[in-house]
Design an enzyme around this catalytic site. Structure first.
Site, PDB file in Angstrom:
ATOM      1  N   LEU A  14       0.818  -1.220   0.000  1.00  0.00           N
ATOM      2  CA  LEU A  14       0.000   0.000   0.000  1.00  0.00           C
ATOM      3  C   LEU A  14       0.850   1.268   0.000  1.00  0.00           C
ATOM      4  CD1 LEU A  14      -2.816  -0.852   2.567  1.00  0.00           C
ATOM      5  CD2 LEU A  14      -3.052  -0.509   0.101  1.00  0.00           C
ATOM      6  N   GLY A  15       2.143   1.082   0.023  1.00  0.00           N
ATOM      7  CA  GLY A  15       3.006   2.276   0.061  1.00  0.00           C
ATOM      8  C   GLY A  15       3.207   2.792   1.475  1.00  0.00           C
ATOM      9  N   ASP A  70      12.830   0.459   1.127  1.00  0.00           N
ATOM     10  CA  ASP A  70      12.216   1.579   1.846  1.00  0.00           C
ATOM     11  C   ASP A  70      13.257   2.505   2.466  1.00  0.00           C
ATOM     12  OD1 ASP A  70       9.476   1.647   1.432  1.00  0.00           O
ATOM     13  OD2 ASP A  70       9.174  -0.090   2.732  1.00  0.00           O
ATOM     14  N   THR A 191     -10.956  -2.071   6.495  1.00  0.00           N
ATOM     15  CA  THR A 191     -10.238  -1.207   7.440  1.00  0.00           C
ATOM     16  C   THR A 191     -10.730  -1.470   8.867  1.00  0.00           C
ATOM     17  OG1 THR A 191      -9.867   0.472   5.777  1.00  0.00           O
ATOM     18  CG2 THR A 191      -9.785   1.208   8.055  1.00  0.00           C
ATOM     19  N   GLN A 192     -12.041  -1.569   9.016  1.00  0.00           N
ATOM     20  CA  GLN A 192     -12.592  -1.852  10.352  1.00  0.00           C
ATOM     21  C   GLN A 192     -12.014  -3.148  10.904  1.00  0.00           C
ATOM     22  OE1 GLN A 192     -16.907  -1.692  10.703  1.00  0.00           O
ATOM     23  NE2 GLN A 192     -17.040  -0.376   8.905  1.00  0.00           N
ATOM     24  N   LYS A 223     -17.206   7.662   8.895  1.00  0.00           N
ATOM     25  CA  LYS A 223     -17.477   6.273   9.257  1.00  0.00           C
ATOM     26  C   LYS A 223     -16.216   5.604   9.818  1.00  0.00           C
ATOM     27  CE  LYS A 223     -19.903   2.356   7.256  1.00  0.00           C
ATOM     28  NZ  LYS A 223     -20.521   1.849   6.033  1.00  0.00           N
ATOM     29  N   CYS A 381      27.265  -0.825 -12.988  1.00  0.00           N
ATOM     30  CA  CYS A 381      27.742  -2.060 -12.354  1.00  0.00           C
ATOM     31  C   CYS A 381      27.795  -3.206 -13.369  1.00  0.00           C
ATOM     32  CB  CYS A 381      26.910  -2.387 -11.121  1.00  0.00           C
ATOM     33  SG  CYS A 381      27.834  -3.406  -9.968  1.00  0.00           S
ATOM     34  N   PHE A 384      28.219  -1.729 -16.645  1.00  0.00           N
ATOM     35  CA  PHE A 384      29.609  -1.286 -16.896  1.00  0.00           C
ATOM     36  C   PHE A 384      30.433  -2.469 -17.394  1.00  0.00           C
ATOM     37  CE2 PHE A 384      33.825  -1.355 -14.768  1.00  0.00           C
ATOM     38  CZ  PHE A 384      34.429  -0.211 -15.283  1.00  0.00           C
ATOM     39  N   HIS A 507      27.316   2.470  -8.133  1.00  0.00           N
ATOM     40  CA  HIS A 507      25.871   2.699  -8.325  1.00  0.00           C
ATOM     41  C   HIS A 507      25.516   4.143  -7.971  1.00  0.00           C
ATOM     42  CE1 HIS A 507      24.452  -1.543  -8.684  1.00  0.00           C
ATOM     43  NE2 HIS A 507      25.548  -1.803  -8.012  1.00  0.00           N
ATOM     44  N   GLU A 509      22.884   5.689  -8.579  1.00  0.00           N
ATOM     45  CA  GLU A 509      21.447   5.857  -8.308  1.00  0.00           C
ATOM     46  C   GLU A 509      21.121   5.896  -6.819  1.00  0.00           C
ATOM     47  OE1 GLU A 509      22.911   3.176  -9.471  1.00  0.00           O
ATOM     48  OE2 GLU A 509      21.933   1.301  -8.907  1.00  0.00           O
TER      49      GLU A 509
HETATM   50  N1  GLN Z   1      27.314  -9.462 -10.996  1.00  0.00           N
HETATM   51  C1  GLN Z   1      28.283  -8.412 -11.059  1.00  0.00           C
HETATM   52  C2  GLN Z   1      29.298  -8.503  -9.939  1.00  0.00           C
HETATM   53  O1  GLN Z   1      29.048  -9.141  -8.943  1.00  0.00           O
HETATM   54  C3  GLN Z   1      27.600  -7.057 -11.059  1.00  0.00           C
HETATM   55  C4  GLN Z   1      26.959  -6.742  -9.748  1.00  0.00           C
HETATM   56  C5  GLN Z   1      25.953  -5.622  -9.839  1.00  0.00           C
HETATM   57  O2  GLN Z   1      25.541  -5.252 -10.920  1.00  0.00           O
HETATM   58  N2  GLN Z   1      25.506  -5.115  -8.700  1.00  0.00           N
HETATM   59  O3  GLN Z   1      30.328  -7.905 -10.019  1.00  0.00           O
END
Ligand code: GLN
Length: 538
Positions: A14-15, A70, A191-192, A223, A381, A384, A507, A509
């Site tokens: 449900l987030g 999360d 919900t109740q 309600k 990763c 790459f 990474h 991100e």
């Molecule tokens: N499988 C690759 C490694 O272990 C890349 C890992 C990944 O993309 N997080 O190096």
């Protein structure tokens, strides 16, 4: 310390994490310093060994903790850096209690769920909250009320509430209000029932966050208030939003911040009116341009598997006033049909991280296609590593070039195990993990993007570009523009002939935040914009 316990009822998914993060964000706007803890009642010690199909992406923290996604939401919403302790699992709790028993810590007592497991849960929460330096600790309990595995946690939370008192510990229960299709009626019965279940465990929720496809009607709010024993102002309507970044604003508008503060006896003169957040949200909701970015992965049925990439691209899009549309492609599909058919209409390609052989050839094909057609490309990763393999195969003509992860006996091991990984056979928390420094080459694209020569980014890998092949790859035009400080490990590669062809072993991100997007995702969206313009002009 104030504790806000977020539970969930009716169904999972449900987030709750977004509700918990949003509560933190609105309290931050009043000058408080909230932190978040996620409890995952499963037996795994941490999320590191879980397949993304189970609970979505494995998020990586600065300290190398492999945790529930999360925690990524908390970091993005609260703009904080958390440590691995902020993800509690049943594996960790039972592991610690059993270890204490073996050490004779319990002095001959029978070790039981109550009080030993519940004490361990409470002690951990208290200690993490205090160590974090926060003044409010939001604790999200994964799963749904009624699950057997959640029971010890709910009992521990009931005890915590009794020990610290009602104004220092409040309960927010997230539920679902289904709408019956034929009559369009909003239904409160589930919900109740779930509140009844919670109350039978000794917990009375203080706030109900009611998720639904549409806003709650006022009669439905009334309600829920009546049947669930919660004041009307504490019934919060949480309809589906266009973006998760809307939720703090919706909570604030309904007076949730003021209600929480009153309940917890908190006062403050500070109120930034969520100004910064709203300006970011404005860019998310009303962008002037649009690009389509193709993500080639292998868990495409579950969008949560790549959530940090999607969020990083959204953060970048907001900064660049551009809506980022996603085209999600199953890597294996590129093995049976050509990339020309599947990804020729996109403005950029992103190959995320991953493990295992499935889909590898499809990802390599997508990389080749992007390189040969000058489509902006970002590899992360595994992405790459595959970019190096693709280049070795198709430019250096090293037939059968591969990673020893997929072909142990390849004659051309372009990607190979990190030296310190040899001899490790335990899987849990044994990769090269967490924040590591990277040195960028002056004048490179990445250097331009980061604007500094030394950066620190999060890692999670066992394999690396094999040092034996670096000279040959570089002579053929692949440039390693980011390396570890001892220059032994390759961290970033770039290709000069392309407008934007960048890949990183780390990474980026995981550290992307609203208003502080990942530099590499920003670079990709920027390049995608230029690409889209060029295509339009023909
Ligand atoms: N499988 C690759 C490694 O272990 C890349 C890992 C990944 O993309 N997080 O190096």
């Amino acid at each position: 310390m104030k504790y806000i316990i977020v539970t969930g009822g009716v169904i999972s998914g449900l987030g709750k994490g977004i509700s918990a993060s949003s509560i933190g964000r609105v309290l931050k706007s009043r000058g408080f310093n909230p932190t978040g803890i996620k409890i995952d009642p499963y037996l795994n010690f941490d999320a590191g060994t879980l397949n993304p199909f189970e609970h979505g992406e494995v998020f990586v923290l600065e300290d190398g903790g492999e945790v529930d996604l999360d925690l990524g939401n908390y970091e993005r919403f609260l703009d904080v850096s958390l440590s691995r302790d902020h993800n509690i699992t049943t594996g960790k709790i039972y592991g610690a209690v059993i270890e204490k028993e073996r050490q004779g810590h319990f002095l001959g007592k029978t070790v039981q769920i109550i009080p030993h497991i519940t004490d361990e849960i409470k002690e951990r929460i208290r200690s993490i909250a205090h160590k974090s330096g926060a003044d409010i600790c939001i604790v999200e309990l994964g799963g749904t009320v009624g699950d057997i595995e959640s029971m010890p946690y709910l009992e521990a939370m009931r005890q915590l509430h009794m020990e610290v008192g009602g104004e220092n510990c409040i309960f927010v229960h997230t539920t679902l209000i289904p709408v019956v299709m034929s009559v369009g009626e909003q239904k409160t019965k589930p919900t109740q029932h779930s509140v009844k279940e919670l109350r039978s465990l000794g917990i009375q929720p203080d706030v109900i966050v009611a998720r639904s496809n549409v806003p709650l009607e006022s009669s439905i709010k009334a309600k829920i208030s009546l049947f669930c024993n919660v004041p009307l102002e504490a019934v919060i309507s949480a309809p589906n939003a266009l973006t998760i970044y809307e939720i703090p604003v919706r909570f604030e508008e309904q007076g949730l911040t003021d209600y929480l503060m009153r309940k917890m006896n908190l006062t403050t003169e500070v109120n930034d009116g969520l100004e910064d957040w709203k300006s970011f949200l404005g860019h998310c909701l009303e962008p002037s341009g649009e690009v389509t970015i193709c993500l080639v992965g292998k868990y495409m049925d579950l969008m949560d598997s790549y959530i940090s990439h999607f969020e990083a691209l959204r953060h970048a899009g907001a900064e660049l006033d551009t809506a980022v549309k996603f085209k999600c492609v199953e890597a294996e599909d590129l093995e049976s049909s050509s990339p020309e058919k599947v990804i020729s209409d996109v403005d950029a390609v992103l190959i995320p991280g991953g493990f295992g052989e499935r889909g590898i050839e499809g990802k390599i094909e997508a990389t080749r296609f992007a390189r040969e057609n000058n489509i902006p490309f970002l590899g992360v990763c595994l992405g790459f590593q595959l970019a190096a393999i693709e280049f070795a195969r198709n430019v250096l003509q090293l037939e059968g070039a591969n990673s020893t992860e997929f072909d142990q006996h390849t004659k051309q091991p372009i990607v190979d195990l990190l030296p310190e990984q040899r001899g490790i056979d335990r899987k849990g928390a044994t990769m090269r993990l967490g924040s590591q420094p990277v040195i960028l080459s002056p004048g490179s694209k990445v250097h331009g993007l980061y604007g500094v020569a030394e950066i620190s980014e999060r890692h999670r890998h066992r394999f690396e570009v094999n040092p034996d092949f670096i000279d040959r790859l570089e002579e053929a035009g692949l440039r390693f523009t980011g390396k570890s400080p001892d220059a032994r490990r390759m961290e970033v590669l770039e290709l000069d002939g392309c407008d934007f062809f960048v890949a990183s072993q780390f990474h980026p991100e995981f550290k992307s935040r609203p208003k502080k997007p990942s530099k590499l995702h920003w670079g990709l969206v920027q390049a995608a914009k230029v690409h889209a313009e060029a295509v339009k002009k023909g």
